[in-house]
Motif scaffolding. Sequence first.
Motif, PDB file in Angstrom:
ATOM      1  N   ALA A  20       0.416   6.195  -3.692  1.00  0.00           N
ATOM      2  CA  ALA A  20      -0.745   7.234  -3.830  1.00  0.00           C
ATOM      3  C   ALA A  20      -1.581   5.970  -4.821  1.00  0.00           C
ATOM      4  O   ALA A  20      -2.612   5.949  -3.930  1.00  0.00           O
ATOM      5  CB  ALA A  20      -0.832   8.059  -4.784  1.00  0.00           C
ATOM      6  N   ALA A  21      -1.416   4.923  -5.493  1.00  0.00           N
ATOM      7  CA  ALA A  21      -2.802   4.107  -6.507  1.00  0.00           C
ATOM      8  C   ALA A  21      -2.449   3.278  -5.637  1.00  0.00           C
ATOM      9  O   ALA A  21      -3.728   2.981  -4.796  1.00  0.00           O
ATOM     10  CB  ALA A  21      -2.256   4.049  -7.811  1.00  0.00           C
ATOM     11  N   ALA A  28     -10.031   0.855  -1.368  1.00  0.00           N
ATOM     12  CA  ALA A  28     -11.260   0.446  -2.054  1.00  0.00           C
ATOM     13  C   ALA A  28     -11.423  -1.263  -1.964  1.00  0.00           C
ATOM     14  O   ALA A  28     -13.157  -1.701  -1.597  1.00  0.00           O
ATOM     15  CB  ALA A  28     -11.146   0.255  -3.454  1.00  0.00           C
ATOM     16  N   THR A  29     -10.137  -1.600  -1.822  1.00  0.00           N
ATOM     17  CA  THR A  29     -10.899  -3.068  -1.694  1.00  0.00           C
ATOM     18  C   THR A  29     -10.081  -4.221  -0.393  1.00  0.00           C
ATOM     19  O   THR A  29     -10.323  -5.125   0.531  1.00  0.00           O
ATOM     20  CB  THR A  29      -9.514  -3.945  -2.221  1.00  0.00           C
ATOM     21  OG1 THR A  29      -8.102  -3.702  -2.162  1.00  0.00           O
ATOM     22  CG2 THR A  29      -9.741  -3.115  -3.540  1.00  0.00           C
ATOM     23  N   ASN A  30     -10.235  -2.681   1.325  1.00  0.00           N
ATOM     24  CA  ASN A  30      -9.260  -3.293   2.498  1.00  0.00           C
ATOM     25  C   ASN A  30      -9.079  -4.223   2.841  1.00  0.00           C
ATOM     26  O   ASN A  30      -9.397  -5.121   3.098  1.00  0.00           O
ATOM     27  CB  ASN A  30     -11.329  -3.257   3.216  1.00  0.00           C
ATOM     28  CG  ASN A  30     -11.459  -3.277   4.506  1.00  0.00           C
ATOM     29  OD1 ASN A  30     -10.723  -2.392   5.184  1.00  0.00           O
ATOM     30  ND2 ASN A  30     -12.330  -4.591   5.118  1.00  0.00           N
ATOM     31  N   VAL A  31      -7.634  -3.754   2.032  1.00  0.00           N
ATOM     32  CA  VAL A  31      -7.004  -4.960   1.701  1.00  0.00           C
ATOM     33  C   VAL A  31      -5.378  -4.442   2.647  1.00  0.00           C
ATOM     34  O   VAL A  31      -5.420  -3.259   2.169  1.00  0.00           O
ATOM     35  CB  VAL A  31      -6.393  -6.072   0.936  1.00  0.00           C
ATOM     36  CG1 VAL A  31      -7.532  -6.246   0.407  1.00  0.00           C
ATOM     37  CG2 VAL A  31      -6.199  -4.666  -0.084  1.00  0.00           C
ATOM     38  N   PRO A  32      -4.965  -5.415   3.232  1.00  0.00           N
ATOM     39  CA  PRO A  32      -3.192  -4.532   3.592  1.00  0.00           C
ATOM     40  C   PRO A  32      -2.200  -4.451   2.284  1.00  0.00           C
ATOM     41  O   PRO A  32      -2.429  -4.202   1.600  1.00  0.00           O
ATOM     42  CB  PRO A  32      -2.986  -5.477   4.416  1.00  0.00           C
ATOM     43  CG  PRO A  32      -3.562  -6.711   4.348  1.00  0.00           C
ATOM     44  CD  PRO A  32      -4.454  -6.524   3.423  1.00  0.00           C
ATOM     45  N   LEU A  33      -1.878  -2.920   3.030  1.00  0.00           N
ATOM     46  CA  LEU A  33      -0.871  -2.898   1.514  1.00  0.00           C
ATOM     47  C   LEU A  33       0.900  -3.315   2.216  1.00  0.00           C
ATOM     48  O   LEU A  33       0.623  -2.520   3.850  1.00  0.00           O
ATOM     49  CB  LEU A  33      -0.626  -1.057   1.855  1.00  0.00           C
ATOM     50  CG  LEU A  33      -0.216  -0.654   0.692  1.00  0.00           C
ATOM     51  CD1 LEU A  33       0.302  -0.686  -0.621  1.00  0.00           C
ATOM     52  CD2 LEU A  33      -0.582   1.209   1.312  1.00  0.00           C
ATOM     53  N   ALA A  72       5.871   8.306   5.935  1.00  0.00           N
ATOM     54  CA  ALA A  72       5.226  10.038   6.038  1.00  0.00           C
ATOM     55  C   ALA A  72       3.873   9.844   5.171  1.00  0.00           C
ATOM     56  O   ALA A  72       3.406  10.623   5.196  1.00  0.00           O
ATOM     57  CB  ALA A  72       6.151  10.897   5.976  1.00  0.00           C
ATOM     58  N   LEU A  73       4.229   9.308   4.444  1.00  0.00           N
ATOM     59  CA  LEU A  73       2.616   9.776   3.020  1.00  0.00           C
ATOM     60  C   LEU A  73       2.226   8.419   3.395  1.00  0.00           C
ATOM     61  O   LEU A  73       0.819   8.787   2.635  1.00  0.00           O
ATOM     62  CB  LEU A  73       3.532   9.435   1.876  1.00  0.00           C
ATOM     63  CG  LEU A  73       5.095  10.432   1.396  1.00  0.00           C
ATOM     64  CD1 LEU A  73       5.221  10.148   0.283  1.00  0.00           C
ATOM     65  CD2 LEU A  73       4.127  11.349   0.955  1.00  0.00           C
ATOM     66  N   LEU A  74       1.802   7.756   4.115  1.00  0.00           N
ATOM     67  CA  LEU A  74       1.000   6.549   4.578  1.00  0.00           C
ATOM     68  C   LEU A  74      -0.424   6.762   5.193  1.00  0.00           C
ATOM     69  O   LEU A  74       0.191   7.414   6.540  1.00  0.00           O
ATOM     70  CB  LEU A  74       1.268   5.261   4.626  1.00  0.00           C
ATOM     71  CG  LEU A  74       1.968   4.284   3.733  1.00  0.00           C
ATOM     72  CD1 LEU A  74       3.180   3.544   4.736  1.00  0.00           C
ATOM     73  CD2 LEU A  74       1.041   4.306   3.101  1.00  0.00           C
ATOM     74  N   PRO A  75      -1.602   6.781   5.150  1.00  0.00           N
ATOM     75  CA  PRO A  75      -2.801   7.228   6.018  1.00  0.00           C
ATOM     76  C   PRO A  75      -2.970   6.351   7.155  1.00  0.00           C
ATOM     77  O   PRO A  75      -2.411   5.035   6.951  1.00  0.00           O
ATOM     78  CB  PRO A  75      -3.508   7.377   5.034  1.00  0.00           C
ATOM     79  CG  PRO A  75      -3.487   6.733   3.751  1.00  0.00           C
ATOM     80  CD  PRO A  75      -1.955   6.224   3.719  1.00  0.00           C
ATOM     81  N   ASP A  76      -3.680   6.586   8.291  1.00  0.00           N
ATOM     82  CA  ASP A  76      -3.656   5.864   9.189  1.00  0.00           C
ATOM     83  C   ASP A  76      -4.646   5.241   9.141  1.00  0.00           C
ATOM     84  O   ASP A  76      -5.509   4.626   9.491  1.00  0.00           O
ATOM     85  CB  ASP A  76      -4.290   7.395  10.351  1.00  0.00           C
ATOM     86  CG  ASP A  76      -3.246   7.691  11.152  1.00  0.00           C
ATOM     87  OD1 ASP A  76      -1.905   7.166  11.005  1.00  0.00           O
ATOM     88  OD2 ASP A  76      -3.445   8.860  11.449  1.00  0.00           O
ATOM     89  N   VAL A  82       5.824  -0.811   6.253  1.00  0.00           N
ATOM     90  CA  VAL A  82       7.382  -0.648   4.979  1.00  0.00           C
ATOM     91  C   VAL A  82       8.262  -2.023   5.678  1.00  0.00           C
ATOM     92  O   VAL A  82       8.632  -1.921   7.074  1.00  0.00           O
ATOM     93  CB  VAL A  82       7.522   0.143   5.151  1.00  0.00           C
ATOM     94  CG1 VAL A  82       8.941   1.185   4.804  1.00  0.00           C
ATOM     95  CG2 VAL A  82       6.189   2.342   5.038  1.00  0.00           C
ATOM     96  N   VAL A  83       8.281  -2.104   4.747  1.00  0.00           N
ATOM     97  CA  VAL A  83       9.538  -3.405   4.398  1.00  0.00           C
ATOM     98  C   VAL A  83      10.960  -2.595   4.302  1.00  0.00           C
ATOM     99  O   VAL A  83      10.755  -2.570   2.919  1.00  0.00           O
ATOM    100  CB  VAL A  83       9.213  -4.932   4.482  1.00  0.00           C
ATOM    101  CG1 VAL A  83      10.281  -5.755   4.592  1.00  0.00           C
ATOM    102  CG2 VAL A  83       7.632  -4.748   5.034  1.00  0.00           C
ATOM    103  N   VAL A  84      11.893  -3.370   4.965  1.00  0.00           N
ATOM    104  CA  VAL A  84      13.600  -3.046   4.125  1.00  0.00           C
ATOM    105  C   VAL A  84      14.504  -3.583   3.110  1.00  0.00           C
ATOM    106  O   VAL A  84      14.459  -4.892   4.907  1.00  0.00           O
ATOM    107  CB  VAL A  84      13.839  -1.842   4.552  1.00  0.00           C
ATOM    108  CG1 VAL A  84      15.478  -1.617   3.948  1.00  0.00           C
ATOM    109  CG2 VAL A  84      13.259  -0.176   4.938  1.00  0.00           C
ATOM    110  N   ARG A  85      13.998  -4.090   2.152  1.00  0.00           N
ATOM    111  CA  ARG A  85      14.935  -5.661   2.460  1.00  0.00           C
ATOM    112  C   ARG A  85      16.277  -5.807   1.665  1.00  0.00           C
ATOM    113  O   ARG A  85      16.937  -4.142   1.050  1.00  0.00           O
ATOM    114  CB  ARG A  85      14.614  -6.617   1.235  1.00  0.00           C
ATOM    115  CG  ARG A  85      13.639  -7.144   2.345  1.00  0.00           C
ATOM    116  CD  ARG A  85      13.352  -8.382   2.992  1.00  0.00           C
ATOM    117  NE  ARG A  85      11.932  -8.861   3.163  1.00  0.00           N
ATOM    118  CZ  ARG A  85      12.097  -8.722   5.085  1.00  0.00           C
ATOM    119  NH1 ARG A  85      11.955  -7.599   5.978  1.00  0.00           N
ATOM    120  NH2 ARG A  85      10.758  -9.305   5.143  1.00  0.00           N
ATOM    121  N   GLU A  86      17.319  -6.365   2.206  1.00  0.00           N
ATOM    122  CA  GLU A  86      18.814  -5.824   1.131  1.00  0.00           C
ATOM    123  C   GLU A  86      18.933  -7.082   0.142  1.00  0.00           C
ATOM    124  O   GLU A  86      18.709  -7.937   0.321  1.00  0.00           O
ATOM    125  CB  GLU A  86      19.544  -6.469   2.186  1.00  0.00           C
ATOM    126  CG  GLU A  86      19.642  -5.139   3.370  1.00  0.00           C
ATOM    127  CD  GLU A  86      21.052  -5.363   4.381  1.00  0.00           C
ATOM    128  OE1 GLU A  86      22.211  -6.194   4.197  1.00  0.00           O
ATOM    129  OE2 GLU A  86      21.220  -4.483   4.972  1.00  0.00           O
TER     130      GLU A  86
END
Length: 87
Positions: A20-21, A28-33, A72-76, A82-86
């Motif tokens: 959420a943070a 606020a910074t218009n950068v990708p997550l 599901a928690l991420l807004p449009d 979302v990346v899954v790594r082993e």
Amino acid sequence: MAAGILVPFSGSRKSERALAAAVSTARATNVPLRVLVLAAVEDPSRCCNLQTTSWNAELRRLAAEDANRASALLPDDVDWEVVVREG
């Protein structure tokens, strides 16, 4: 994906707060997550028995559940991945 914010996610309440943070900061910074989910699998070369294979399959399944929960928690209105790594 360009430089942005990386946040680990494990499905816990603490990781939900961190996500959420990170979303607030991305807005606020218009950068990708980028959200990182880790599947902490065992090295199959250490032991080639059924238990290791079953354990790794379960860890991958749990990581996929965490990835779905994070998605599901991420807004449009935020550019996210979302990346899954082993490991």
